[in-house]
Design a protein around this motif. Structure first.
Motif, PDB file in Angstrom:
ATOM      1  N   SER A 153       1.031  -0.999  -0.077  1.00  0.00           N
ATOM      2  CA  SER A 153      -0.090  -0.066  -0.126  1.00  0.00           C
ATOM      3  C   SER A 153       0.708   1.332  -0.106  1.00  0.00           C
ATOM      4  CB  SER A 153      -1.097  -0.607   1.121  1.00  0.00           C
ATOM      5  OG  SER A 153      -1.355   0.872   1.062  1.00  0.00           O
ATOM      6  N   GLU A 154       0.017   2.599  -0.647  1.00  0.00           N
ATOM      7  CA  GLU A 154       1.096   3.922  -0.539  1.00  0.00           C
ATOM      8  C   GLU A 154       0.624   4.741   0.376  1.00  0.00           C
ATOM      9  OE1 GLU A 154       0.733   4.377  -5.006  1.00  0.00           O
ATOM     10  OE2 GLU A 154       2.778   2.665  -5.415  1.00  0.00           O
ATOM     11  N   ARG A 155      -0.645   3.395   0.971  1.00  0.00           N
ATOM     12  CA  ARG A 155      -1.153   4.666   2.011  1.00  0.00           C
ATOM     13  C   ARG A 155      -2.337   5.990   1.881  1.00  0.00           C
ATOM     14  NH1 ARG A 155       0.768   5.197   7.034  1.00  0.00           N
ATOM     15  NH2 ARG A 155       2.511   4.328   8.006  1.00  0.00           N
ATOM     16  N   HIS A 156      -2.638   5.995  -0.038  1.00  0.00           N
ATOM     17  CA  HIS A 156      -3.919   6.738   0.237  1.00  0.00           C
ATOM     18  C   HIS A 156      -4.914   6.308   0.146  1.00  0.00           C
ATOM     19  CE1 HIS A 156      -3.650   3.613  -4.068  1.00  0.00           C
ATOM     20  NE2 HIS A 156      -5.385   3.825  -3.431  1.00  0.00           N
ATOM     21  N   GLY A 157      -5.503   4.804   1.018  1.00  0.00           N
ATOM     22  CA  GLY A 157      -7.185   3.775   1.504  1.00  0.00           C
ATOM     23  C   GLY A 157      -6.637   4.630   2.879  1.00  0.00           C
ATOM     24  N   ALA A 158      -5.591   4.844   3.213  1.00  0.00           N
ATOM     25  CA  ALA A 158      -5.823   4.841   5.627  1.00  0.00           C
ATOM     26  C   ALA A 158      -7.005   5.864   5.469  1.00  0.00           C
ATOM     27  CB  ALA A 158      -3.921   5.097   5.777  1.00  0.00           C
ATOM     28  N   ALA A 159      -6.632   6.918   5.005  1.00  0.00           N
ATOM     29  CA  ALA A 159      -8.321   7.942   5.388  1.00  0.00           C
ATOM     30  C   ALA A 159      -9.092   7.349   5.496  1.00  0.00           C
ATOM     31  CB  ALA A 159      -7.867   9.388   4.795  1.00  0.00           C
ATOM     32  N   GLU A 160      -9.266   6.532   4.259  1.00  0.00           N
ATOM     33  CA  GLU A 160     -10.623   5.625   4.022  1.00  0.00           C
ATOM     34  C   GLU A 160     -11.029   4.377   5.241  1.00  0.00           C
ATOM     35  OE1 GLU A 160     -10.794   4.027   0.040  1.00  0.00           O
ATOM     36  OE2 GLU A 160     -11.159   6.439  -1.027  1.00  0.00           O
ATOM     37  N   TRP A 161      -9.868   3.815   5.677  1.00  0.00           N
ATOM     38  CA  TRP A 161     -10.265   3.274   6.308  1.00  0.00           C
ATOM     39  C   TRP A 161     -10.868   3.421   7.602  1.00  0.00           C
ATOM     40  CZ3 TRP A 161      -8.343   1.491  10.819  1.00  0.00           C
ATOM     41  CH2 TRP A 161      -8.255   0.078  10.949  1.00  0.00           C
ATOM     42  N   ARG A 162      -9.788   4.745   8.027  1.00  0.00           N
ATOM     43  CA  ARG A 162     -10.036   5.556   8.867  1.00  0.00           C
ATOM     44  C   ARG A 162     -11.340   5.920   9.078  1.00  0.00           C
ATOM     45  NH1 ARG A 162      -5.652   8.345   8.513  1.00  0.00           N
ATOM     46  NH2 ARG A 162      -3.166   6.934   9.021  1.00  0.00           N
ATOM     47  N   ALA A 163     -12.249   6.623   8.555  1.00  0.00           N
ATOM     48  CA  ALA A 163     -13.086   6.954   7.793  1.00  0.00           C
ATOM     49  C   ALA A 163     -14.240   5.579   8.470  1.00  0.00           C
ATOM     50  CB  ALA A 163     -13.749   7.715   6.695  1.00  0.00           C
ATOM     51  N   GLU A 164     -14.135   4.687   7.542  1.00  0.00           N
ATOM     52  CA  GLU A 164     -15.184   3.506   7.893  1.00  0.00           C
ATOM     53  C   GLU A 164     -15.432   3.055   9.034  1.00  0.00           C
ATOM     54  OE1 GLU A 164     -13.382   0.316   5.278  1.00  0.00           O
ATOM     55  OE2 GLU A 164     -14.186   1.854   3.772  1.00  0.00           O
ATOM     56  N   ARG A 165     -13.673   2.868  10.218  1.00  0.00           N
ATOM     57  CA  ARG A 165     -14.045   2.556  11.654  1.00  0.00           C
ATOM     58  C   ARG A 165     -15.157   3.964  12.332  1.00  0.00           C
ATOM     59  NH1 ARG A 165     -12.601   0.000   7.738  1.00  0.00           N
ATOM     60  NH2 ARG A 165     -11.577  -2.099   8.566  1.00  0.00           N
ATOM     61  N   LEU A 166     -14.575   4.694  12.264  1.00  0.00           N
ATOM     62  CA  LEU A 166     -15.178   6.113  12.905  1.00  0.00           C
ATOM     63  C   LEU A 166     -16.034   6.260  12.625  1.00  0.00           C
ATOM     64  CD1 LEU A 166     -14.315   8.715  14.374  1.00  0.00           C
ATOM     65  CD2 LEU A 166     -14.786   9.611  12.492  1.00  0.00           C
ATOM     66  N   SER A 167     -17.311   6.179  10.555  1.00  0.00           N
ATOM     67  CA  SER A 167     -18.403   6.136  11.744  1.00  0.00           C
ATOM     68  C   SER A 167     -19.475   4.670  11.755  1.00  0.00           C
ATOM     69  CB  SER A 167     -18.958   5.923   9.905  1.00  0.00           C
ATOM     70  OG  SER A 167     -18.494   4.762   9.101  1.00  0.00           O
ATOM     71  N   ALA A 168     -18.606   3.326  12.127  1.00  0.00           N
ATOM     72  CA  ALA A 168     -18.648   2.222  11.964  1.00  0.00           C
ATOM     73  C   ALA A 168     -19.153   2.579  13.585  1.00  0.00           C
ATOM     74  CB  ALA A 168     -18.006   1.086  12.418  1.00  0.00           C
ATOM     75  N   LEU A 169     -17.531   3.164  14.399  1.00  0.00           N
ATOM     76  CA  LEU A 169     -18.565   3.745  15.718  1.00  0.00           C
ATOM     77  C   LEU A 169     -18.997   4.600  16.396  1.00  0.00           C
ATOM     78  CD1 LEU A 169     -13.850   4.032  16.845  1.00  0.00           C
ATOM     79  CD2 LEU A 169     -15.713   1.649  17.511  1.00  0.00           C
ATOM     80  N   VAL A 170     -19.268   5.230  15.385  1.00  0.00           N
ATOM     81  CA  VAL A 170     -20.346   6.083  16.042  1.00  0.00           C
ATOM     82  C   VAL A 170     -21.539   5.862  15.602  1.00  0.00           C
ATOM     83  CG1 VAL A 170     -21.145   8.715  15.356  1.00  0.00           C
ATOM     84  CG2 VAL A 170     -19.021   8.618  15.381  1.00  0.00           C
ATOM     85  N   LEU A 171     -21.898   5.095  14.606  1.00  0.00           N
ATOM     86  CA  LEU A 171     -23.372   4.205  14.770  1.00  0.00           C
ATOM     87  C   LEU A 171     -23.532   3.469  15.206  1.00  0.00           C
ATOM     88  CD1 LEU A 171     -23.314   3.882  11.205  1.00  0.00           C
ATOM     89  CD2 LEU A 171     -24.738   4.876  12.848  1.00  0.00           C
ATOM     90  N   ILE A 172     -22.453   2.475  16.449  1.00  0.00           N
ATOM     91  CA  ILE A 172     -22.853   2.193  17.783  1.00  0.00           C
ATOM     92  C   ILE A 172     -24.029   2.780  18.437  1.00  0.00           C
ATOM     93  CG2 ILE A 172     -22.233   0.751  19.616  1.00  0.00           C
ATOM     94  CD1 ILE A 172     -19.802  -0.198  17.717  1.00  0.00           C
ATOM     95  N   PRO A 173     -23.441   3.712  19.779  1.00  0.00           N
ATOM     96  CA  PRO A 173     -24.401   4.106  19.978  1.00  0.00           C
ATOM     97  C   PRO A 173     -26.014   4.988  20.096  1.00  0.00           C
ATOM     98  CG  PRO A 173     -22.656   6.030  19.951  1.00  0.00           C
ATOM     99  CD  PRO A 173     -22.586   4.643  19.408  1.00  0.00           C
ATOM    100  N   LEU A 174     -25.690   5.512  18.413  1.00  0.00           N
ATOM    101  CA  LEU A 174     -26.971   5.984  17.595  1.00  0.00           C
ATOM    102  C   LEU A 174     -27.814   4.606  17.404  1.00  0.00           C
ATOM    103  CD1 LEU A 174     -25.411   7.725  15.042  1.00  0.00           C
ATOM    104  CD2 LEU A 174     -26.803   8.566  16.904  1.00  0.00           C
TER     105      LEU A 174
END
Length: 135
Positions: A15-36
């Protein structure tokens, strides 16, 4: 201008690190969706059996309407990101990939807009839609 050196490990491009931000965004949205989602389950439990009027009364509370809208928007964002990963992995023709990703993004955007519109209508106690437009 520096060039990124393409490196391979055991014949697989690293990997050339261009997908890391998308990976973090997916995990963040999943974490936010748990309490919601937990809030959504509590809300469903609260209005169960109260009928249409009870659901409208519950949704007329600004906090509930806002949390429902936020939940739907984050869920659609998470869905869009997940479908993008699937399309990127399995659709190899660039023109097809672009068309499919555009369609998915527009569909998610349309559902988001309609969802917020109808949540607002219900929260403000608007009259039902005319016959033939939504039942």
């Amino acid at each position: 201008m520096s060039r990124i050196k393409k490196t391979y490990r055991k014949g697989v491009k690293v990997s050339e690190r261009h997908g890391a931000a998308e990976w973090r965004a997916e995990r963040l949205s999943a974490l936010v969706l748990i309490p919601l989602c937990l809030w959504g389950l509590w809300g469903a439990w609260t209005i169960a059996g109260s009928g249409y009027d009870g659901a409208r009364a519950w949704l007329a509370q600004p906090v509930n309407a806002a949390l429902l809208a936020v939940s739907l928007l984050i869920a659609l964002w998470h869905t869009n990101m997940g479908l993008k990963v699937i399309v990127d992995d399995y659709v190899h023709k660039p023109s097809s990939r672009t068309a499919l990703l555009t369609f998915i993004a527009l569909l998610c955007l349309a559902v988001a807009g309609l969802s917020v519109f109808f949540i607002g209508r219900l929260a403000l106690g608007s009259a039902p839609l005319p016959a033939g437009l939504g039942g």
